[in-house]
Design a protein around this motif. Sequence first.
Motif, PDB file in Angstrom:
ATOM      1  N   PRO A 181       0.807  -1.226   0.000  1.00  0.00           N
ATOM      2  CA  PRO A 181       0.000   0.000   0.000  1.00  0.00           C
ATOM      3  C   PRO A 181       0.843   1.280   0.000  1.00  0.00           C
ATOM      4  CG  PRO A 181      -0.145  -1.123   2.123  1.00  0.00           C
ATOM      5  CD  PRO A 181       0.601  -2.034   1.193  1.00  0.00           C
ATOM      6  N   GLU A 182       2.087   1.182   0.448  1.00  0.00           N
ATOM      7  CA  GLU A 182       2.960   2.365   0.447  1.00  0.00           C
ATOM      8  C   GLU A 182       3.210   2.887  -0.963  1.00  0.00           C
ATOM      9  OE1 GLU A 182       4.037   0.030   4.133  1.00  0.00           O
ATOM     10  OE2 GLU A 182       3.562  -0.447   2.077  1.00  0.00           O
ATOM     11  N   MET A 183       3.116   2.007  -1.965  1.00  0.00           N
ATOM     12  CA  MET A 183       3.401   2.421  -3.337  1.00  0.00           C
ATOM     13  C   MET A 183       2.229   3.150  -3.988  1.00  0.00           C
ATOM     14  SD  MET A 183       5.710  -0.685  -4.861  1.00  0.00           S
ATOM     15  CE  MET A 183       6.156   0.221  -6.336  1.00  0.00           C
ATOM     16  N   ASP A 184       1.057   3.178  -3.340  1.00  0.00           N
ATOM     17  CA  ASP A 184      -0.112   3.845  -3.915  1.00  0.00           C
ATOM     18  C   ASP A 184       0.094   5.340  -4.070  1.00  0.00           C
ATOM     19  OD1 ASP A 184      -1.384   1.443  -4.100  1.00  0.00           O
ATOM     20  OD2 ASP A 184      -2.580   1.702  -2.270  1.00  0.00           O
ATOM     21  N   VAL A 185       0.955   5.931  -3.262  1.00  0.00           N
ATOM     22  CA  VAL A 185       1.161   7.380  -3.322  1.00  0.00           C
ATOM     23  C   VAL A 185       2.129   7.777  -4.437  1.00  0.00           C
ATOM     24  CG1 VAL A 185       0.693   7.677  -0.866  1.00  0.00           C
ATOM     25  CG2 VAL A 185       3.039   7.353  -1.630  1.00  0.00           C
ATOM     26  N   LEU A 186       2.746   6.787  -5.085  1.00  0.00           N
ATOM     27  CA  LEU A 186       3.736   7.075  -6.128  1.00  0.00           C
ATOM     28  C   LEU A 186       3.079   7.137  -7.498  1.00  0.00           C
ATOM     29  CD1 LEU A 186       6.617   4.659  -5.042  1.00  0.00           C
ATOM     30  CD2 LEU A 186       6.335   7.054  -4.445  1.00  0.00           C
ATOM     31  N   SER A 187       3.665   7.943  -8.362  1.00  0.00           N
ATOM     32  CA  SER A 187       3.223   7.963  -9.758  1.00  0.00           C
ATOM     33  C   SER A 187       3.756   6.719 -10.464  1.00  0.00           C
ATOM     34  CB  SER A 187       3.741   9.228 -10.444  1.00  0.00           C
ATOM     35  OG  SER A 187       5.157   9.167 -10.554  1.00  0.00           O
ATOM     36  N   LEU A 188       3.297   6.480 -11.686  1.00  0.00           N
ATOM     37  CA  LEU A 188       3.769   5.313 -12.439  1.00  0.00           C
ATOM     38  C   LEU A 188       5.275   5.367 -12.671  1.00  0.00           C
ATOM     39  CD1 LEU A 188       0.929   4.784 -15.066  1.00  0.00           C
ATOM     40  CD2 LEU A 188       1.485   3.349 -13.117  1.00  0.00           C
ATOM     41  N   ALA A 189       5.780   6.540 -12.977  1.00  0.00           N
ATOM     42  CA  ALA A 189       7.225   6.694 -13.211  1.00  0.00           C
ATOM     43  C   ALA A 189       8.009   6.403 -11.932  1.00  0.00           C
ATOM     44  CB  ALA A 189       7.534   8.098 -13.717  1.00  0.00           C
ATOM     45  N   GLU A 190       7.485   6.860 -10.796  1.00  0.00           N
ATOM     46  CA  GLU A 190       8.171   6.611  -9.528  1.00  0.00           C
ATOM     47  C   GLU A 190       8.079   5.134  -9.147  1.00  0.00           C
ATOM     48  OE1 GLU A 190       7.498  10.978  -7.455  1.00  0.00           O
ATOM     49  OE2 GLU A 190       5.928   9.466  -7.294  1.00  0.00           O
ATOM     50  N   GLN A 191       6.939   4.507  -9.432  1.00  0.00           N
ATOM     51  CA  GLN A 191       6.819   3.070  -9.185  1.00  0.00           C
ATOM     52  C   GLN A 191       7.829   2.298 -10.027  1.00  0.00           C
ATOM     53  OE1 GLN A 191       2.774   1.857  -9.861  1.00  0.00           O
ATOM     54  NE2 GLN A 191       2.032   2.790  -7.978  1.00  0.00           N
ATOM     55  N   GLU A 192       8.023   2.743 -11.261  1.00  0.00           N
ATOM     56  CA  GLU A 192       8.996   2.078 -12.134  1.00  0.00           C
ATOM     57  C   GLU A 192      10.409   2.226 -11.586  1.00  0.00           C
ATOM     58  OE1 GLU A 192      10.392   2.221 -16.791  1.00  0.00           O
ATOM     59  OE2 GLU A 192       8.417   2.965 -16.258  1.00  0.00           O
ATOM     60  N   ILE A 193      10.730   3.408 -11.065  1.00  0.00           N
ATOM     61  CA  ILE A 193      12.052   3.629 -10.471  1.00  0.00           C
ATOM     62  C   ILE A 193      12.261   2.689  -9.288  1.00  0.00           C
ATOM     63  CG2 ILE A 193      13.416   5.294  -9.125  1.00  0.00           C
ATOM     64  CD1 ILE A 193      12.177   7.500 -10.933  1.00  0.00           C
ATOM     65  N   VAL A 194      11.258   2.601  -8.416  1.00  0.00           N
ATOM     66  CA  VAL A 194      11.354   1.726  -7.234  1.00  0.00           C
ATOM     67  C   VAL A 194      11.496   0.272  -7.667  1.00  0.00           C
ATOM     68  CG1 VAL A 194      10.057   0.834  -5.258  1.00  0.00           C
ATOM     69  CG2 VAL A 194      10.168   3.289  -5.658  1.00  0.00           C
ATOM     70  N   CYS A 195      10.663  -0.158  -8.629  1.00  0.00           N
ATOM     71  CA  CYS A 195      10.708  -1.556  -9.079  1.00  0.00           C
ATOM     72  C   CYS A 195      12.051  -1.884  -9.734  1.00  0.00           C
ATOM     73  CB  CYS A 195       9.557  -1.850 -10.033  1.00  0.00           C
ATOM     74  SG  CYS A 195       7.951  -1.935  -9.203  1.00  0.00           S
ATOM     75  N   ASN A 196      12.611  -0.954 -10.498  1.00  0.00           N
ATOM     76  CA  ASN A 196      13.923  -1.192 -11.120  1.00  0.00           C
ATOM     77  C   ASN A 196      15.020  -1.331 -10.072  1.00  0.00           C
ATOM     78  OD1 ASN A 196      12.947  -1.216 -13.735  1.00  0.00           O
ATOM     79  ND2 ASN A 196      13.360   0.942 -14.089  1.00  0.00           N
ATOM     80  N   LYS A 197      14.994  -0.468  -9.051  1.00  0.00           N
ATOM     81  CA  LYS A 197      15.993  -0.570  -7.983  1.00  0.00           C
ATOM     82  C   LYS A 197      15.876  -1.902  -7.261  1.00  0.00           C
ATOM     83  CE  LYS A 197      16.725   4.274  -6.745  1.00  0.00           C
ATOM     84  NZ  LYS A 197      16.579   5.275  -5.680  1.00  0.00           N
ATOM     85  N   VAL A 198      14.635  -2.284  -6.949  1.00  0.00           N
ATOM     86  CA  VAL A 198      14.420  -3.536  -6.218  1.00  0.00           C
ATOM     87  C   VAL A 198      14.806  -4.734  -7.087  1.00  0.00           C
ATOM     88  CG1 VAL A 198      12.629  -5.015  -5.197  1.00  0.00           C
ATOM     89  CG2 VAL A 198      12.701  -2.576  -4.651  1.00  0.00           C
ATOM     90  N   ALA A 199      14.512  -4.678  -8.388  1.00  0.00           N
ATOM     91  CA  ALA A 199      14.877  -5.779  -9.289  1.00  0.00           C
ATOM     92  C   ALA A 199      16.395  -5.965  -9.312  1.00  0.00           C
ATOM     93  CB  ALA A 199      14.347  -5.520 -10.690  1.00  0.00           C
ATOM     94  N   LYS A 200      17.142  -4.872  -9.352  1.00  0.00           N
ATOM     95  CA  LYS A 200      18.602  -4.965  -9.337  1.00  0.00           C
ATOM     96  C   LYS A 200      19.099  -5.536  -8.005  1.00  0.00           C
ATOM     97  CE  LYS A 200      19.247  -1.174 -12.591  1.00  0.00           C
ATOM     98  NZ  LYS A 200      19.610   0.226 -12.760  1.00  0.00           N
ATOM     99  N   GLN A 201      18.501  -5.096  -6.911  1.00  0.00           N
ATOM    100  CA  GLN A 201      18.895  -5.606  -5.603  1.00  0.00           C
ATOM    101  C   GLN A 201      18.580  -7.100  -5.487  1.00  0.00           C
ATOM    102  OE1 GLN A 201      16.775  -3.104  -2.869  1.00  0.00           O
ATOM    103  NE2 GLN A 201      18.084  -1.338  -3.243  1.00  0.00           N
ATOM    104  N   LEU A 202      17.393  -7.493  -5.966  1.00  0.00           N
ATOM    105  CA  LEU A 202      17.008  -8.908  -5.907  1.00  0.00           C
ATOM    106  C   LEU A 202      17.929  -9.769  -6.767  1.00  0.00           C
ATOM    107  CD1 LEU A 202      13.110  -8.684  -5.978  1.00  0.00           C
ATOM    108  CD2 LEU A 202      14.527  -9.528  -4.108  1.00  0.00           C
TER     109      LEU A 202
END
Length: 189
Positions: free
Chosen positions: A15-36
């Motif tokens: 639910p924390e990601m609901d406040v983010l725009s699509l572009a910001e969600q993409e940034i977060v997902c890309n960072k997490v994908a690299k970390q994973l």
Amino acid sequence: MDTHARNAKWSKGVPEMDVLSLAEQEIVCNKVAKQLFAICVTVVTLILIAIIAGMFEYPWLLDYMTDTANTTNQNLSTAHSQAGRAGGTIASLTHMLPVLAVMLIPTMAVFYIIKKPLLKRETKKLVEEKLAATPSTDDVLTSVYWEFSNQEYMSNDAFTLDIINYIENNKANWNPNGIAINSRKVCIV
């Protein structure tokens, strides 16, 4: 899976990601994908090191790994066509399956266990960075008085005129072109 589908899938239980725009969600997902990716490669490497160390310690494990390699090589060397090699690989799969399971099950478990905490952490970091960059809005719209009613306004100008005419002090404190709250969602109580 494209990035938008991945963003939607990954942010579903966060639910924390609901406040983010699509572009910001993409940034977060890309960072997490690299970390994973880095974490999963590390887990697989540690498992391989443990298997190799186990082969020195336990002779039966060395025999099993040698037998698996010999079976795989024998199945592939007897096949002289592409279809034969595929069949040889499938025939060798019963020997390779325990080794693959030992490597893949812990890796997938780590992936699914830490994905949401990483998404929450990166979302929190991004939101904190945004808040630090945004000027403080603690005193937004102070001393602007208004009584809400069921009247609908067809333009911002009509609404601004009514606010200014409601109380004289509103004229000095009302800024209709300013950004009061820089957010996608607002809860007004």
